[in-house]
Design a protein around this motif. Structure first.
Motif, short mmCIF file in Angstrom:
data_model
loop_
_atom_site.label_atom_id
_atom_site.label_comp_id
_atom_site.label_asym_id
_atom_site.label_seq_id
_atom_site.Cartn_x
_atom_site.Cartn_y
_atom_site.Cartn_z
N ALA A 42 -14.13 37.50 -4.85
CA ALA A 42 -13.42 36.62 -5.78
C ALA A 42 -12.17 36.03 -5.12
CB ALA A 42 -13.05 37.37 -7.05
N GLU A 43 -11.43 36.85 -4.40
CA GLU A 43 -10.24 36.36 -3.71
C GLU A 43 -10.61 35.36 -2.62
OE1 GLU A 43 -7.17 36.75 -4.55
OE2 GLU A 43 -7.38 38.34 -6.02
N ASP A 44 -11.72 35.62 -1.90
CA ASP A 44 -12.18 34.67 -0.89
C ASP A 44 -12.55 33.33 -1.51
OD1 ASP A 44 -11.77 36.49 1.14
OD2 ASP A 44 -13.89 37.06 1.32
N ARG A 45 -13.25 33.38 -2.65
CA ARG A 45 -13.61 32.14 -3.35
C ARG A 45 -12.37 31.39 -3.80
NH1 ARG A 45 -17.50 35.32 -5.79
NH2 ARG A 45 -16.22 35.51 -7.64
N ILE A 150 2.26 23.96 -3.53
CA ILE A 150 2.30 25.19 -2.73
C ILE A 150 2.99 26.31 -3.51
CG2 ILE A 150 3.15 26.24 -0.60
CD1 ILE A 150 0.80 24.23 -0.24
N ILE A 151 4.08 25.97 -4.18
CA ILE A 151 4.79 26.97 -5.00
C ILE A 151 3.86 27.51 -6.08
CG2 ILE A 151 6.64 27.26 -6.70
CD1 ILE A 151 8.29 25.28 -4.95
N GLN A 152 3.04 26.65 -6.67
CA GLN A 152 2.11 27.07 -7.70
C GLN A 152 0.97 27.91 -7.12
OE1 GLN A 152 2.65 26.62 -10.98
NE2 GLN A 152 4.56 25.69 -10.31
N GLU A 156 -1.17 32.74 -6.69
CA GLU A 156 -2.63 32.87 -6.78
C GLU A 156 -3.18 33.72 -5.64
OE1 GLU A 156 -4.64 31.29 -9.27
OE2 GLU A 156 -2.68 30.97 -10.18
N ILE A 157 -2.49 33.74 -4.51
CA ILE A 157 -3.00 34.46 -3.35
C ILE A 157 -2.08 35.59 -2.91
CG2 ILE A 157 -4.41 32.56 -2.49
CD1 ILE A 157 -2.11 31.98 -0.50
N ALA A 158 -1.27 36.10 -3.82
CA ALA A 158 -0.35 37.19 -3.48
C ALA A 158 -1.08 38.39 -2.91
CB ALA A 158 0.46 37.60 -4.71
N ALA A 159 -2.24 38.72 -3.46
CA ALA A 159 -3.00 39.88 -2.98
C ALA A 159 -3.52 39.66 -1.57
CB ALA A 159 -4.16 40.17 -3.92
N LEU A 160 -3.74 38.41 -1.18
CA LEU A 160 -4.22 38.13 0.17
C LEU A 160 -3.08 38.19 1.19
CD1 LEU A 160 -6.61 35.19 -0.64
CD2 LEU A 160 -7.20 37.58 -0.25
N ARG A 161 -1.90 37.77 0.76
CA ARG A 161 -0.75 37.82 1.67
C ARG A 161 -0.31 39.25 1.92
NH1 ARG A 161 1.39 34.21 -1.85
NH2 ARG A 161 3.14 35.57 -2.25
N ASP A 162 -0.38 40.08 0.89
CA ASP A 162 0.07 41.47 0.99
C ASP A 162 -0.87 42.34 0.16
OD1 ASP A 162 1.36 43.88 1.17
OD2 ASP A 162 3.15 43.25 0.09
N PRO A 163 -1.88 42.94 0.78
CA PRO A 163 -2.86 43.74 0.03
C PRO A 163 -2.24 44.92 -0.72
CG PRO A 163 -3.64 43.34 2.25
CD PRO A 163 -2.22 42.85 2.18
N LEU A 164 -1.06 45.34 -0.34
CA LEU A 164 -0.41 46.46 -1.02
C LEU A 164 0.59 45.98 -2.07
CD1 LEU A 164 0.16 48.80 2.04
CD2 LEU A 164 -1.72 48.80 0.40
#
Length: 173
Positions: A42-45, A150-152, A156-164
């Motif tokens: 889901a994150e990849d999509r 970009i700010i918006q 949406e991708i916080a989990a991809l930038r930092d998995p923890l």
């Protein structure tokens, strides 16, 4: 009862109980693994959708700049391809967007894109000279893409930038 029979029964019971506990633990691990795989896909999509939209909308805007310099003649087919790609990417983005991003797209992005098409694109299309308002809308739309969009997209991708990150940890509970 014979002590060797009791020992055998206790051993067999312990083996059965151990197998049962192991199967429960294995099942739980498999559920966690499946959940992690689904979240990753889901994150990849989502990331592919965000990237696809940014690429498509910027390709469309770049082609409009090219038309501004070179003229409309002979550029319609490529523009149509880019418009279709932008529209398709936008539809995918709206479907996968969080509630906050969806609201921002409807309330902020759509009106600015509409204004750009109603002024800048319309003037290009009909060969009218570009006025200060249409050029300012073009610059404003570019700024919207470079900064506000970009700010918006970042949450949406916080989990991809930092998995923890706490947002990604929340999903595992």
């Amino acid at each position: 009862m014979n002590p060797s029979v009791v020992a055998a029964l206790v051993g067999a019971s312990a083996a059965l109980l151990g197998a049962f506990v192991a199967s429960i633990a294995t099942r739980r691990v498999e559920i966690l693994r499946l959940r992690a795989n689904l979240i990753e896909k889901a994150e990849d999509r989502k990331l592919a959708t965000l990237e696809g939209f940014l690429l498509a909308v910027n390709a469309w805007l770049d082609w409009l700049s090219y038309i501004e310099q070179d003229g409309w003649e002979g550029n319609l087919d490529e523009l149509n391809v880019r418009v279709r790609a932008r529209d398709d990417a936008y539809r995918r983005l709206v479907l996968l967007a969080s509630d906050d991003l969806h609201r921002w797209l409807i309330d902020v992005y759509n009106p600015q894109e509409y204004q750009l098409k109603a002024t800048y694109v319309r003037r290009l299309r009909y060969g009218e000279p570009l006025n200060d308002r249409s050029r300012e809308l073009r610059r404003s739309f570019s700024r919207l893409l470079r900064e506000n969009l970009i700010i918006q997209f970042r949450p949406e991708i916080a989990a991809l930038r930092d998995p923890l990150h706490p947002m990604s940890q929340r999903r595992w509970r």
